[in-house]
Design an enzyme around this catalytic site. Sequence first.
Site, mmCIF file in Angstrom:
data_model
loop_
_atom_site.group_PDB
_atom_site.id
_atom_site.type_symbol
_atom_site.label_atom_id
_atom_site.label_comp_id
_atom_site.label_asym_id
_atom_site.label_seq_id
_atom_site.Cartn_x
_atom_site.Cartn_y
_atom_site.Cartn_z
ATOM 1 N N ASP A 1 0.831 -1.201 0.000
ATOM 2 C CA ASP A 1 0.000 0.000 0.000
ATOM 3 C C ASP A 1 0.870 1.258 0.000
ATOM 4 O OD1 ASP A 1 -2.161 1.659 0.079
ATOM 5 O OD2 ASP A 1 -2.573 1.382 2.197
ATOM 6 N N ARG B 1 3.753 9.119 -7.058
ATOM 7 C CA ARG B 1 4.467 10.397 -6.980
ATOM 8 C C ARG B 1 5.714 10.393 -7.865
ATOM 9 N NH1 ARG B 1 3.012 9.292 -1.647
ATOM 10 N NH2 ARG B 1 5.083 8.423 -1.217
ATOM 11 N N ASP C 1 -7.144 1.656 -4.351
ATOM 12 C CA ASP C 1 -6.375 1.506 -3.116
ATOM 13 C C ASP C 1 -7.302 1.436 -1.901
ATOM 14 O OD1 ASP C 1 -3.761 1.645 -1.595
ATOM 15 O OD2 ASP C 1 -4.700 3.463 -0.847
ATOM 16 N N ASP D 1 -8.134 -1.880 0.570
ATOM 17 C CA ASP D 1 -7.932 -1.810 2.024
ATOM 18 C C ASP D 1 -9.188 -2.221 2.782
ATOM 19 O OD1 ASP D 1 -5.349 -0.960 1.677
ATOM 20 O OD2 ASP D 1 -5.836 1.166 1.862
#
Length: 311
Positions: free
Chosen positions: A92, A100, A113, A117
């Site tokens: 994660d 980035r 994402d 989770d």
Amino acid sequence: MNTRSRKQKATETAVVEDKPAPAPAPATTSNGVSQKKADDKSTTPERHENIFLFWPNLVGYVRVVLAVASLYYMPLHPRTCSFLYSISCLLDALDGYLARLFHQSTTFGGVLDMVTDRCTTACLLVFLSSAWPRWSILFQGLISLDLASHYMHMYATLSMGGSSQSHKKVDSSRSWVLHKYYTSRTVLFVFCALNELFFIGLYLLSFSSPILSPSLLQPVPNTQPLSPQPGNPAHQAPSTLFASPWSAGALEMARANKLDSTIPWIITAVSAPVMAAKQFINVVQLIKASNWLAEGDLAKRRADRAAGTLA
């Protein structure tokens, strides 16, 4: 006019006529860009990007595969399950770093994402509910709080902040707690990691702790079992005691006495305070998102009244 002057004039006129006509000035668009350049841009093929094959999204798919594999091993193989589940959770942090690094942050990636989770945590809590039915309402409440708070927060961010707004961009004036939680990568990683570590510790204790699972009690040495109590290692094979090898009793017996409970207890105790703080943040997130949506509803009603469409 003499003869020489006439000849000179005729020669000058012929030279002028032989000069090529000046090229017309290029047409310009409304913003001052030449029409030729605009035409060149229009003919340049647009670069096609496949969002689904961005590096952070590929890592997201690997997380899903690892999570599904951990669920397969979850009933009877705690070490393998814990390893796969932990790797899925640690990745994660990698997908955010890649987003980035390659400038590939996308709305799809953020939603993938978050959904990964929520689903993995919910599946682990479902197993804990089956391992300890007496505490199932607590685990069900944790699943509901986790799903509700993140859904409300995501929906409020997209509907109130705009479709390009990230759910991790929380203004400090709206909530200092959420601002610190989402803007500090260190805080976010520690809270998420230790929250999952707490539930992994409970999962391992379901295989190892007679305190939490009395059926895991060992028999008194040098004695014969008086009853077929699940978890007693002196029993026959589960297939001879249970009609279905996947029944609750057969699974409980199969996973009995597989682990020492010392390390799982340490993991659970160390991560418990952070897990409790994470649930508090979920409550704050749920309340703040609800208030933000209510503010939008009030603003819309005021606009409707001003327009005369609402009495």
